[in-house]
Design an enzyme around this catalytic site. Structure first.
Site, short mmCIF file in Angstrom:
data_model
loop_
_atom_site.label_atom_id
_atom_site.label_comp_id
_atom_site.label_asym_id
_atom_site.label_seq_id
_atom_site.Cartn_x
_atom_site.Cartn_y
_atom_site.Cartn_z
N LEU A 281 0.84 -1.22 0.00
CA LEU A 281 0.00 0.00 0.00
C LEU A 281 0.86 1.26 0.00
O LEU A 281 0.34 2.36 -0.09
CB LEU A 281 -0.89 0.03 1.25
N LYS A 329 15.50 -5.08 5.57
CA LYS A 329 15.75 -3.95 6.47
C LYS A 329 17.15 -3.98 7.10
O LYS A 329 17.73 -2.93 7.35
CB LYS A 329 14.67 -3.89 7.56
N ASP A 365 10.15 3.22 11.60
CA ASP A 365 9.23 2.25 12.23
C ASP A 365 9.08 2.59 13.72
O ASP A 365 7.97 2.58 14.26
CB ASP A 365 9.76 0.82 12.08
N ARG A 412 7.17 -16.46 21.33
CA ARG A 412 6.87 -17.91 21.36
C ARG A 412 8.14 -18.71 21.56
O ARG A 412 8.19 -19.67 22.30
CB ARG A 412 6.13 -18.34 20.10
N ILE A 473 0.32 -3.94 15.23
CA ILE A 473 0.96 -3.29 14.07
C ILE A 473 0.41 -3.88 12.76
O ILE A 473 0.72 -3.39 11.70
CB ILE A 473 2.50 -3.35 14.13
N GLY A 496 -3.04 -0.96 13.44
CA GLY A 496 -1.76 -0.90 12.72
C GLY A 496 -1.73 0.17 11.63
O GLY A 496 -0.65 0.59 11.21
P1 NAP Z 1 10.16 -10.70 11.92
O1 NAP Z 1 11.50 -10.09 12.14
O2 NAP Z 1 10.04 -11.87 11.02
O3 NAP Z 1 9.59 -11.11 13.39
C1 NAP Z 1 8.35 -11.75 13.56
C2 NAP Z 1 8.13 -12.12 15.03
O4 NAP Z 1 6.85 -12.72 15.09
C3 NAP Z 1 9.14 -13.13 15.58
O5 NAP Z 1 9.42 -12.81 16.91
C4 NAP Z 1 8.40 -14.45 15.48
O6 NAP Z 1 8.67 -15.35 16.53
C5 NAP Z 1 6.96 -14.02 15.68
N1 NAP Z 1 6.06 -14.96 14.99
C6 NAP Z 1 6.06 -15.25 13.68
N2 NAP Z 1 5.06 -16.12 13.41
C7 NAP Z 1 4.45 -16.39 14.60
C8 NAP Z 1 3.37 -17.22 14.98
N3 NAP Z 1 2.70 -17.97 14.08
N4 NAP Z 1 3.02 -17.27 16.29
C9 NAP Z 1 3.67 -16.51 17.19
N5 NAP Z 1 4.71 -15.71 16.90
C10 NAP Z 1 5.10 -15.64 15.61
O7 NAP Z 1 9.14 -9.61 11.36
P2 NAP Z 1 9.10 -8.03 11.65
O8 NAP Z 1 10.05 -7.32 10.74
O9 NAP Z 1 9.21 -7.79 13.10
O10 NAP Z 1 7.63 -7.64 11.11
C11 NAP Z 1 6.48 -8.18 11.73
C12 NAP Z 1 5.24 -7.67 11.02
O11 NAP Z 1 5.06 -6.29 11.24
C13 NAP Z 1 5.29 -7.84 9.49
O12 NAP Z 1 4.12 -8.50 9.08
C14 NAP Z 1 5.34 -6.42 8.98
O13 NAP Z 1 4.71 -6.28 7.74
C15 NAP Z 1 4.62 -5.65 10.06
N6 NAP Z 1 4.99 -4.23 10.11
C16 NAP Z 1 3.99 -3.29 10.14
C17 NAP Z 1 4.32 -1.95 10.18
C18 NAP Z 1 3.24 -0.90 10.18
O14 NAP Z 1 3.52 0.23 9.79
N7 NAP Z 1 2.05 -1.20 10.63
C19 NAP Z 1 5.66 -1.54 10.21
C20 NAP Z 1 6.65 -2.54 10.22
C21 NAP Z 1 6.31 -3.88 10.17
P3 NAP Z 1 9.99 -16.30 16.55
O15 NAP Z 1 11.10 -15.43 17.06
O16 NAP Z 1 9.61 -17.39 17.47
O17 NAP Z 1 10.18 -16.74 15.11
#
Ligand code: NAP
Length: 546
Positions: A281, A329, A365, A412, A473, A496
């Protein structure tokens, strides 16, 4: 000079072709002005279409490109017949004739003579098509020069995109053509070539080939008139748009003289790098902002395979700014010249500013998340539980500390959660240990609650009554299961979309120094999410938009 818009007419048979021509004319009152119709005589396969089609276009001052490709193994008699028909079109005064370079110097020379005999009003397009691949930049330059040597007034090069780099090679060719002062129409075909089709008009392509609507696309990746209209609005600030409108209604419908600028609109180019990126988006958010702020810029999605190549494109294309999203990133950092203090501490970059060739990494972020949170609640000295231990959890942890609050991590898996907690000197709990958590605010940074996990809660319902504020988020769906259940438990909630809008507005501030109204961005994002029924859960885009 603006890029001319051409609609190819490839319907089989005279009646179908004339009906399509009328349909094109019927939308000529729409905001986007069509300059040219390309009559694909080889595909229409009925030469008798020529006279009525030319009469129709000439009465309405609609320019015409005649394209009549040779069939494989064409006999001399067939060639003569084809050239006779092209000759009739030249006598009638069509604006362009397109001849493929594979026809060779003799056949192309014959067409040039026909044009010269009629006073040279018609321009000769010499084209090259590669439906399998895009050659190297060096090879593209050689092809361009060959077309030029064959006597092209305009060169057209269209190749199949196999990798994102192909788009960049093609867009660089526009720059090469500008230096040679030879008009060029250049783009990559296929879905992977959409970026070049979007950017080519801004970078000086003389003709852009578009489809009347979705159903009429003659090639994958081709933009529709509606999409081009949207882009034209994005690329032109209001003042220059009014000037163009005046030009369009002047007596000469086709200002074909090269104005030395080769059609380049001087639009600043911005992009988002990610993979996947199709559902992002961010282009909608940023292009809407540019238009409101009167910035002559375009923001395009860029599906990246190799982040090193993508960063070099920032320099080569002179992009002014780039957003970086998953999974690049952290990977992008070694290719930047400098990092701002916050991005350095977090170890992740979501924004690149090109400051006269120096690429500087920022992270909005953390600041976007803090702006979203603090718009509702003063967080100083509050205990804030962050669900997740990934890149966004790191950014939010940094922000929470900076605002004088106390973060703790719930994840988790223990190793990643423990590592992050250890690094920041804070407490860690596994998801199963939620009863031990004492906090005022909960922020979810995991994908739990997002399609295909839309029905999943990151913590059990009974845990939610512990928090006075819950922020997610995830913004697709707009109201996640977590926010719905938290509301029922009496908490205030923050969606979010608020973080997304805030981090985007801060990127615009970094790139342009301008402040965009947040209400505009909010309503744009909400309308887009609602329009696609993603919020109702009837569409499953599988991947979150970002
Ligand atoms: P990331 O580095 O891959 O981290 C994801 C986290 O979520 C990890 O701690 C992972 O746990 C946990 N996780 C993944 N699948 C899970 C599940 N099924 N059950 C429980 N925990 C789970 O990702 P990230 O960069 O932090 O981004 C996360 C999300 O935020 C993305 O979808 C991104 O698009 C969104 N986001 C939104 C914004 C916004 O402006 N709203 C900005 C930035 C990011 P483990 O450590 O156990 O693998």
């Amino acid at each position: 000079m603006k890029s001319l818009l051409a609609i190819p007419l490839a319907e089989r048979g005279k009646e179908a072709a004339l009906a399509a021509l009328k349909a094109i004319w019927d939308i000529q009152d729409s905001p986007t002005h069509i300059d040219l119709v390309e009559l694909r005589l080889d595909l229409i396969d009925d030469d008798t279409v020529l006279a009525p089609a030319l009469a129709f276009c000439q009465q309405r001052q609609l320019g015409v490109i005649i394209t009549y490709r040779a069939t494989p193994g064409e006999s001399t008699a067939q060639l003569k017949k084809r050239h006779a028909i092209i000759g009739r079109a030249i006598v009638a005064g069509v604006e362009f004739v397109d001849v493929d370079m594979t026809e060779g110097a003799t056949a192309i020379g014959a067409v040039r003579r026909l044009i010269a005999e009629q006073g040279g009003r018609t321009r000769l397009i010499i084209s090259h098509h590669d439906f399998l691949q895009t050659p190297s930049f060096k090879k593209l330059c050689t092809l361009f020069s060959s077309c030029q040597e064959l006597g092209a007034d305009v060169v057209k090069i269209a190749t199949m995109a196999r990798a994102p780099q192909d788009n960049l090679n093609m867009l660089n060719l526009l720059d090469f053509a500008q230096k040679k002062q030879k008009p060029l129409s250049a783009f990559c075909m296929g879905d992977g070539g959409r970026m070049s089709r979007i950017m080519a008009p801004a970078l000086g392509a003389m003709i852009s080939y578009v489809a009347l609507n979705d159903a009429a696309r003659s090639a994958p990746g081709q933009l529709t008139i509606a999409e081009v209209h949207l882009l034209a609005n994005i690329l032109q600030p209001e003042t220059s748009k009014r000037e163009t409108d005046k030009t369009a209604s002047s007596s000469n419908p086709l200002p074909l003289e090269n104005d030395g600028n080769n059609g380049r609109s001087n639009a600043a180019v911005y992009a988002v790098f990610g993979n996947p990126i199709r559902h992002s988006l961010s282009p909608l958010l940023h292009n809407t902002a540019f238009r409101r702020l009167g910035i002559n810029g375009v923001y395009v999605p860029f599906c990246v395979q190799d982040i090193a190549v993508a960063v070099s494109a920032i320099r080569e294309l002179g992009m002014k700014g780039v957003s970086v999203t998953l999974p690049f990133k952290s990977a992008v950092i070694p290719f930047l010249d400098r990092m701002d203090e916050s991005a350095l501490a977090i170890g992740a970059v979501n924004t690149i500013v090109n400051n006269n060739g120096e690429l500087i990494g920022y992270n909005t972020d953390w600041s976007g998340a803090m702006a979203a949170l603090t718009s509702l609640v003063n967080i100083a000295e509050k205990r804030i539980a962050i669900l997740g231990a990934g890149g966004t959890a790191r950014a939010i942890c940094f922000g929470v500390k900076k605002y004088g609050a106390i973060p703790l991590i719930i994840n988790r898996s223990a190793p990643r959660g423990e590592a992050l907690a250890h690094e920041w000197g804070i407490s860690f709990y596994t998801s199963k240990e939620w009863r031990q958590v004492e906090a005022d605010i909960l922020i979810n940074t995991t994908p739990m609650g997002m399609n295909p996990l839309a029905a999943e809660l990151p913590l059990p319902t009974e845990a939610l009554s512990r928090f006075s504020v819950v922020m997610d988020i995830i913004y697709n769906p707009l109201e996640t299961m977590l926010l719905r259940e938290a509301k029922k438990a009496g908490a205030q909630t923050i969606s979010g979309t608020e973080m997304f809008v805030q981090q985007g507005a801060q990127q615009i501030q970094l790139w342009t120094g301008k402040t965009v109204p947040l209400a505009l961005l909010r309503s744009t994002v909400l309308a887009a999410l609602t329009a696609t029924e993603i919020t109702a859960g009837t569409v499953n885009p599988k991947k979150e938009r970002r």
